[in-house]
Design an enzyme around this catalytic site. Structure first.
Site, PDB file in Angstrom:
ATOM      1  N   ASP A  17      -3.378 -36.628  14.309  1.00  0.00           N
ATOM      2  CA  ASP A  17      -2.752 -35.386  13.856  1.00  0.00           C
ATOM      3  C   ASP A  17      -1.561 -35.666  12.946  1.00  0.00           C
ATOM      4  O   ASP A  17      -1.441 -35.112  11.855  1.00  0.00           O
ATOM      5  CB  ASP A  17      -2.301 -34.557  15.066  1.00  0.00           C
ATOM      6  CG  ASP A  17      -3.400 -34.394  16.095  1.00  0.00           C
ATOM      7  OD1 ASP A  17      -3.500 -35.263  16.979  1.00  0.00           O
ATOM      8  OD2 ASP A  17      -4.150 -33.408  16.000  1.00  0.00           O
ATOM      9  N   GLU A 273      -9.588 -38.865  12.860  1.00  0.00           N
ATOM     10  CA  GLU A 273      -9.772 -38.263  11.541  1.00  0.00           C
ATOM     11  C   GLU A 273      -9.080 -39.022  10.415  1.00  0.00           C
ATOM     12  O   GLU A 273      -9.701 -39.312   9.391  1.00  0.00           O
ATOM     13  CB  GLU A 273      -9.283 -36.811  11.551  1.00  0.00           C
ATOM     14  CG  GLU A 273      -9.461 -36.104  10.215  1.00  0.00           C
ATOM     15  CD  GLU A 273      -9.301 -34.600  10.300  1.00  0.00           C
ATOM     16  OE1 GLU A 273      -8.778 -34.013   9.341  1.00  0.00           O
ATOM     17  OE2 GLU A 273      -9.700 -34.002  11.318  1.00  0.00           O
TER      18      GLU A 273
END
Length: 377
Positions: A17, A273
């Protein structure tokens, strides 16, 4: 006056994040000259990616970005022109009141998770919830036209190309991490979550005729590495040899150095990610450990990406690559799929480079956000 941007990040996955939002904040400030505030609830995790961060400060400037501690109770501030809630995090109520109290409503966006699923294209840009008169919109990163694209700094692929074409630069970089590249050895970086399938892969690497140097940044997978090695308390700099396999633990490095690590390796195992996207820009065959979700819904996202990424591969290379990913994400036996990957290594390497160039031909995520804002005003 410069347009103001507020990016809110709650650290859920340790580094994914904050990795995404930190890259985005820097790019908006450096390349688009906006005034950016990055609100983070865990500065200790942030410190790993940006060693210059002082985790004790509530407010500081780093790399042209104002970094603010997102704490409770909330200290009132004026809402920005653009407000980004990263990964559906809930904004402080008082901040939303500030958004509603502006003369001109801000552009309020939910920067969502990256996915290759088909429905992303249809949902990108759609309205979400409202707070009073302020409308929130979905913004989906993605790999296809009609999505928000991927984070990519200007000139990134040119920097990578210059680096890989300079053996001295690569060697100096690796030696700076304490890695002495062995002639003829395969280099693999390993950044992943805990995985019961790791032992079978390490067995295969150790018994291979070609030597492998496995570079493991400090992180969660290190527990499984130590279990296989039969060691404890490995820290940065630790090095162990088993058969044809040399395992070396690396320190956690700033994002630019992690990019260079990916560029330096023949294969990259990544997770989450941020590192997933950076491995694609590296133009090397990659192995993705997707973040696990309840009811195995993450496997749908995995299959959606495989379907998109594998287009253009021969049948043997496609089967090898997909089998490798499925074994890894189901903690299966890695040895058969790894053998198949090596048999198709050249094609997979060429395909990885083509994929990188194809994705780079599209508008990057930060520029897409800026275009959306300029249309908004």
């Amino acid at each position: 006056m410069k347009a103001t941007w507020d990016i809110f990040c709650t650290v859920v996955d340790n580094f994914g994040d904050i990795g995404v939002t930190w890259r985005l904040a820097r790019q908006l400030a450096a390349e688009h000259d906006y005034a950016v505030r990055l609100w983070v609830d865990d500065l200790r995790a942030f410190e790993h990616l940006c060693p210059a961060i002082d985790a004790e400060l509530d407010r500081q400037r780093q790399r042209g970005v104002e970094v603010r501690r997102w704490s409770t109770p909330w200290a009132p501030v004026e809402a920005a022109d653009v407000v980004i809630a990263a990964f559906a995090c809930a904004l402080p109520h008082d901040y939303m009141e500030s958004m509603a109290g502006r003369d001109k409503e801000p552009l309020w966006l939910n920067l969502d998770y990256l996915s290759a699923e088909d429905w992303i294209v249809g949902c990108h840009g759609l309205p979400s919830v409202k707070f009073r008169q302020v409308q929130k919109f979905f913004f989906f990163p993605g790999f296809q036209p009609g999505t928000g694209g991927l984070l990519r700094e200007a000139g990134l692929l040119e920097q990578r190309r210059a680096f890989v074409q300079d053996p001295r630069a690569r060697g100096d970089f690796l030696r700076g991490l304490g890695v002495d590249p062995t002639d003829g050895a395969r280099l693999i970086s390993l950044f992943a979550y805990e995985n019961d399938g790791l032992a079978s892969w390490l067995d295969a690497l150790a018994s291979d005729t070609r030597p492998t140097q496995l570079l493991v940044p400090e992180g969660r997978i290190l527990v499984d590495v130590q279990r296989w090695l039969g060691t404890k308390d490995m820290a940065a700099g630790a090095r162990e040899v088993r058969g044809s396999l040399t395992v070396q633990v690396l320190p956690f490095v700033p994002q630019e150095d992690y990019d260079r690590l990916l560029w330096s390796c023949d294969f990259n195992a990544v997770r989450g990610e941020d590192s997933f996207v950076r491995a694609q820009w590296a133009g090397r065959p990659l192995l993705w450990h997707i973040y696990r979700q309840e009811d195995d819904v993450h496997l749908d996202k995995l299959e959606a990406f495989l379907e998109l990424y594998s287009q253009g591969l021969s049948a043997p290379a496609k089967a090898a690559f997909e089998g490798w990913w499925r074994a890894w994400n189901r903690a299966g036996d890695m040895a058969p799929s790894w053998k198949a990957v090596l048999e198709n290594e050249r094609e997979l390497a060429e395909h990885a480079e083509r994929w990188s160039l194809e994705q780079a031909s599209r508008t990057d995520l930060a520029t897409a956000l800026v275009k959306l804002y300029l249309n908004w005003i």
